[in-house]
Design an enzyme around this catalytic site. Structure first.
Site, PDB file in Angstrom:
ATOM      1  N   GLU A  71      -3.765  10.506   4.290  1.00 24.74           N
ATOM      2  CA  GLU A  71      -4.311   9.421   3.445  1.00 24.74           C
ATOM      3  C   GLU A  71      -5.663   9.822   2.860  1.00 24.74           C
ATOM      4  O   GLU A  71      -5.966   9.535   1.703  1.00 24.74           O
ATOM      5  CB  GLU A  71      -4.418   8.130   4.265  1.00 24.74           C
ATOM      6  CG  GLU A  71      -3.036   7.572   4.612  1.00 24.74           C
ATOM      7  CD  GLU A  71      -3.104   6.345   5.509  1.00 24.74           C
ATOM      8  OE1 GLU A  71      -3.631   6.472   6.632  1.00 24.74           O
ATOM      9  OE2 GLU A  71      -2.658   5.273   5.089  1.00 24.74           O
ATOM     10  N   GLU A 110       2.764   7.427  11.300  1.00 22.64           N
ATOM     11  CA  GLU A 110       2.302   6.180  11.922  1.00 22.64           C
ATOM     12  C   GLU A 110       3.441   5.359  12.509  1.00 22.64           C
ATOM     13  O   GLU A 110       3.295   4.724  13.553  1.00 22.64           O
ATOM     14  CB  GLU A 110       1.535   5.327  10.910  1.00 22.64           C
ATOM     15  CG  GLU A 110       0.125   5.814  10.602  1.00 22.64           C
ATOM     16  CD  GLU A 110       0.068   6.866   9.507  1.00 22.64           C
ATOM     17  OE1 GLU A 110       1.106   7.491   9.218  1.00 22.64           O
ATOM     18  OE2 GLU A 110      -1.019   7.075   8.945  1.00 22.64           O
TER      19      GLU A 110
END
Ligand SMILES: CC/C=C/CC(=O)SCCNC(=O)CCNC(=O)[C@H](O)C(C)(C)COP(=O)(O)OP(=O)(O)OC[C@H]1O[C@@H](n2cnc3c(N)ncnc32)[C@H](O)[C@@H]1OP(=O)(O)O
Length: 717
Positions: free
Chosen positions: A103, A123
Site C-alpha cells: 500500500e 491481509e
C-alpha cells in the site's frame, strides 16, 4: 525506524530499517512521515526513492502491534501525503512488498521491483482487509477483476506477474535501488497527475463479477468474514468516488479489526512460526541443535503415502531411492510418481525431475543414503523387520525415519543398533499436497536427528511440528476421541448428515463421516483390530458395546464387515453413485441399519441438537489436547493448534482447538465436560484434564500464558 540520505545531490533516499522484515511499526511510520516531509521540504531534492534495508522492502504493518492500542501516525494520511507530493517518489522493491508495504508502494508514483521480489495484499489471511487504500488503489491500477482476486485470496505474485498486471512499472535483475535512483532522476519534471492512483478512473468491471465472486467466497470461506468484507470494499472502489471508497474501506476494517476471527488468524500466523522453534523435554532445542544435510534419501513402500513422500523429496531437489518389494505396487507407484512429476514439469514449463528417482526392489540398494523414510502399512512386525535390516544395511550415520501414524517409535528404535538416529516423520495423505509433518522424537532420538527431520520438513515446504511419542502422537490421539463421540451420537439418535452438517457449519471442510468415507472405513478398522478392540483379539466376556472396560461403538466395524468401506465401495456412511464416486448422498439403507442397531441394543433415539454435536465432538478433542500438554507430548498449545489447522481441516479462522477453548472460555469448557462426563461415566476421556482444572483454578489465563502452567522440561543435556 527509517534512514535518510541524499544521493547524487538531488535524490532523497529513505530506507526502512526494522529487521527482519521492515514491518511498519509506529516508530517506522513516524520515521517515514518525518523523512518524506524532510525530502519534500529540501529544495535540493528533486525526487525520492523509498527502499528497505537488508533486501526486503516491507512485510506490512507490524502485526504484533494489533493486540494493543495502535499508536503513532496512521498509514492512510502518510501514504496520501506521499501521493500528493510534488516530487516523484519511486518505490524500490526487493524481497517482499506485502500488505501495508505494498500500500505504501501504491502511494508512490512509480514502482521498480527486483525480478525475485514478490508483492501482495495478504491481509485477508489475517482476518483483515487492506485498509490503507489497498482496496481502492489496486483496482485502479490493475482493473477490478485481478485486484478482486488478489485481495480476496491474499495471493502473492512474483515480480514478472506483477509487471504484467501493471502493479510494478519495471523489473530488474540489477541493483534495484540503483535502478530506482536512475529512474527517479529520469522522471523529474514529468507530470505526476496520472501517476496518482487515487485520481484514476476505474473502467467498468465485467457484469456479475461481484455477485459471482461473492457466491464463490461464501461457498469456500467456511464462515470466514474477511473475504466477504474484501469484496464489499473492492465493490466500493468500482462504484464510488475514491474518498467515499476510502470511507467504506475504513468502516469495513473497523468491524474486522477486533473480531475473534482476526485474533484467531493472527494467532495462527505467529503459532506457525513458533513451532519452528522447537524444544524437547530433555532440554534440546532448535537454537542449539544442528541439522545434517540430506543429499540422498530413500523411501520404503510405494503405497499412497510413499508415493507422495517421493514426490515431495524430488520437488525439493533431493535424489531418492524408492524401494518396494511388491512388483505390482512398484510398477503402479513408479507410474504414478512419474505422472505427478511430469504434470509438475508441464506446469512450470521445465524438464521433469524423474532422473532424481531410482526405483528398486532391493533393500540393499539403500546402503549409501543419508536418510530413510519407511512408509509401509501399519504393521509393527513388518516395520520391526525392516528397521532391523536397515540398521545393518545403511551407513552408520544414516537417519532411520518411520512414517507411522500411531505406532511406538521407541519400539522400532529398540530393534536397531542406533536408536538415537531414529525419529518419526508422520506425513499426511496425500503427502505431496498436505502441509503438515509431525516429527516424532523417541526416548533416545538425538537432537541432531530431530533437527535434521525438522529441517528436511522445511525444505519440503511442510509445516513441521516436533511431538513426543505416544499412541497416535498429537493429531491422531485427539482425533480418536472426536471420531468415537461422533459414533456415539449415531447410537443415541443422530444421523451422519446431522453430525457432518454441524461440523461443516462450524467451518470444517468436511464432516467427520464424509472424511471417513473418503479415506476408507477399513483404515480405522485395521487400527482397532491391532488394538484388540474388534476381530480376533476381543475379550467377548465383556458386555456388548463395551471394550477394555469402557463404552465402545462397533458401528463402523459392522459396516466394514458388510463391505461398506466408503467411497471406494460406493457405500459407507453415505451412498455414492458408483465405486470411487465423490458425491455423498444420504443412505436410507444406513438409516434403517441405525434403527435396527438401536433396537437390537435397546437404545432409545433422541433428538440431538447442533450444540451437543459440537460440544461432544470438539470438547472431548480439546480435553485430550490438555492431557497432551500435561504429558509434555506437545510443548505448547500452538503446536496442537498448528497440527489441527494444517493437518485436520480445523478452520483457520478459529485458530485451532486450544485457541478455540480459550475463546469459548475455559470455565465453560470445563463445566460442559463435567456435565458430559457425569452423563457418560463409561467414557473416561470426558473427565476434565487436570491441566484444564488447574488453568480454571488460576483464573483462566489467556492462551499465551498457558506454558507457565506446564511441567517444566528437565535438561538431560
Ligand atoms: C492497521 C492494519 C493494517 C494492516 C495492513 C497490513 O500490512 S497487515 C500485515 C500484512 N503482512 C503480512 O501478512 C506479511 C506477513 N509476513 C510474511 O508473510 C512473512 O513473514 C515474510 C514477510 C514473507 C517473511 O517470511 P520469512 O519466511 O522470511 O520469515 P518469517 O515468516 O519467519 O518472519 C520472520 C520474523 O518476522 C516476523 N514478521 C513477519 N512479518 C511480520 C509483520 N508484518 N509484523 C510483525 N512481525 C512480522 C515473524 O513473526 C518472524 O518473527 P520471529 O520472532 O523470528 O518468529
Amino acid at each position: 525506524m527509517a534512514k535518510y540520505s541524499r544521493l547524487h545531490g538531488s535524490v532523497g533516499l529513505i530506507s526502512l530499517a526494522n529487521p527482519p522484515v521492515n514491518a511498519l511499526s509506529s516508530v517506522v511510520r513516524h520515521a517515514i512521515s518525518e523523512k518524506v516531509a524532510k525530502a519534500f521540504r529540501d529544495p535540493e531534492v528533486t525526487c525520492v526513492v523509498i527502499c528497505g534495508e537488508n533486501g526486503v522492502f516491507c512485510g506490512g504493518a507490524d502485526i504484533r502491534e494489533f493486540a494493543s492500542t495502535m499508536r503513532g501516525p496512521p498509514l492512510v494520511p502518510m501514504i496520501d501525503a506521499i501521493e500528493e507530493g510534488e516530487k516523484p517518489v519511486v518505490a524500490a522493491i526487493e524481497g517482499v512488498a506485502f500488505g501495508g508495504g505494498l500500500e505504501l508502494a501504491l502511494g508512490c508514483h512509480y514502482r521498480i521491483a527486483h525480478y525475485k521480489a514478490r508483492v501482495g495484499l495478504p491481509e485477508v489471511t489475517l482476518g483483515l482487509l487492506p485498509a490503507a487504500g489497498g482496496t481502492q488503489r489496486l483496482p485502479r491500477l490493475t482493473g477490478v477483476a485481478p485486484a478482486l482476486q488478489l485481495i480476496t485470496t491474499g495471493r502473492h505474485v512474483a515480480a514478472p506477474e506483477a509487471l504484467k498486471l501493471g502493479i510494478v512499472d519495471q523489473v530488474t535483475e540489477q541493483n534495484t535501488v540503483e535502478v530506482a535512483v536512475q529512474f527517479a532522476k529520469s522522471v523529474v519534471g514529468q507530470a505526476l497527475h496520472n501517476r496518482r492512483l487515487s485520481l484514476r478512473q476505474l473502467s467498468c468491471p465485467p457484469d456479475g463479477l461481484f455477485e459471482e465472486t461473492m457466491a464463490q467466497i461464501k461457498q469456500r470461506a467456511r464462515g470466514a468474514v474477511a473475504p466477504i468484507a474484501c469484496v464489499q470494499a473492492v465493490k466500493a472502489a468500482a462504484t464510488l468516488p475514491f474518498k467515499a471508497g476510502m470511507d467504506k474501506e475504513r468502516d469495513l476494517m473497523a468491524t474486522l479489526f477486533n473480531s475473534g476471527q482476526a485474533k484467531a488468524l493472527q494467532y495462527s500466523f505467529f503459532a506457525q512460526r513458533s513451532v519452528a522453534k522447537w524444544n524437547l523435554p530433555n532440554g534440546a532445542h532448535s537454537g542449539i541443535s544442528k541439522a545434517r544435510a540430506v543429499h540422498r534419501a530413500a523411501v520404503i513402500g510405494l503405497g499412497t503415502m510413499g508415493r507422495g513422500i517421493v514426490v515431495s523429496l524430488v520437488r525439493a531437489g533431493i535424489s531418492v531411492i524408492a524401494m518396494e518389494t511388491n512388483e505390482k505396487q512398484l510398477h503402479t507407484g513408479k507410474k504414478m510418481v512419474i505422472a505427478i512429476l511430469e504434470k509438475d514439469a508441464q506446469k512450470h514449463n521445465a524438464a521433469p525431475r524423474a532422473d532424481l528417482v531410482h526405483f528398486t526392489e532391493r533393500l540393499s540398494d539403500l546402503s549409501n543414503v543419508d536418510l530413510v523414510i519407511e512408509a509401509v502399512y501399519e504393521d509393527m512386525v513388518l516395520k520391526k523387520d525392516i528397521f532391523k535390516q536397515l540398521s545393518m544395511i545403511c551407513k552408520p550415520d544414516a537417519f532411520l525415519c518411520t512414517n507411522t501414524s500411531a505406532l511406538n517409535v521407541d519400539e522400532l528404535a529398540a530393534v536397531t543398533g542406533r536408536p538415537e538416529m531414529v525419529v518419526g516423520m508422520h506425513f499426511f495423505a496425500p503427502a505431496h499436497v498436505m502441509k503438515l509433518l509431525e516429527v516424532v522424537y523417541g526416548q533416545h532420538s538425538s537432537p541432531e536427528a530431530v533437527a535434521t527431520a525438522m529441517q528436511l520438513g522445511k525444505r519440503l515446504g511442510k509445516v513441521s511440528v516436533a511431538v513426543g511419542n505416544c499412541p497416535g502422537f498429537v493429531g491422531n490421539r485427539m482425533m480418536k476421541l472426536y471420531v468415537e463421540q461422533a459414533h456415539f451420537l449415531l447410537e443415541e439418535g443422530a444421523t451422519p448428515e446431522q453430525v457432518d452438517e454441524a461440523l461443516e457449519e462450524f467451518g470444517f471442510a468436511m464432516g467427520i463421516f464424509k472424511v471417513s468415507d473418503l479415506s476408507g472405513l477399513d483404515v480405522g478398522w485395521r487400527v482397532r483390530k491391532e488394538a484388540g478392540l474388534t476381530g480376533a483379539g476381543v475379550d467377548w466376556k465383556e458386555p456388548p458395546r463395551r471394550r477394555q472396560g469402557r463404552r465402545y461403538s462397533p458401528l463402523a466395524d459392522l459396516l466394514c464387515e458388510k463391505g461398506h468401506l466408503g467411497q471406494k465401495t460406493s457405500r459407507g456412511w453415505y451412498l455414492y453413485e458408483k465405486p470411487g464416486g465423490r458425491d455423498p448422498k444420504p443412505d436410507q439403507g444406513l438409516h434403517s441399519f441405525l434403527v435396527e442397531y438401536r433396537s437390537k441394543y435397546g437404545l432409545k433415539a433422541r433428538r440431538i441438537d447442533k450444540d451437543e454435536v459440537l460440544e461432544r465432538c470438539l470438547f472431548s478433542l480439546i480435553n485430550e489436547g490438555f492431557c497432551i500438554l500435561d504429558d509434555g507430548i506437545a510443548s505448547g498449545p500452538e503446536d496442537v493448534d498448528v497440527i489441527y489447522v494444517h493437518g485436520y481441516g480445523w478452520p483457520r479462522h478459529r485458530g485451532g482447538p486450544m485457541f478455540y477453548a480459550d475463546m469459548v472460555g475455559l470455565s465453560k469448557v470445563l463445566e460442559r465436560l463435567e456435565f458430559y462426563h457425569q452423563a457418560h461415566p463409561d467414557v473416561p476421556y470426558l473427565k476434565p484434564s487436570p491441566l484444564l482444572r488447574k488453568l480454571v483454578r488460576n483464573g483462566s489465563p489467556p492462551i499465551r500464558e498457558w506454558r507457565e502452567f506446564l511441567k517444566r522440561p528437565h535438561s538431560h543435556l
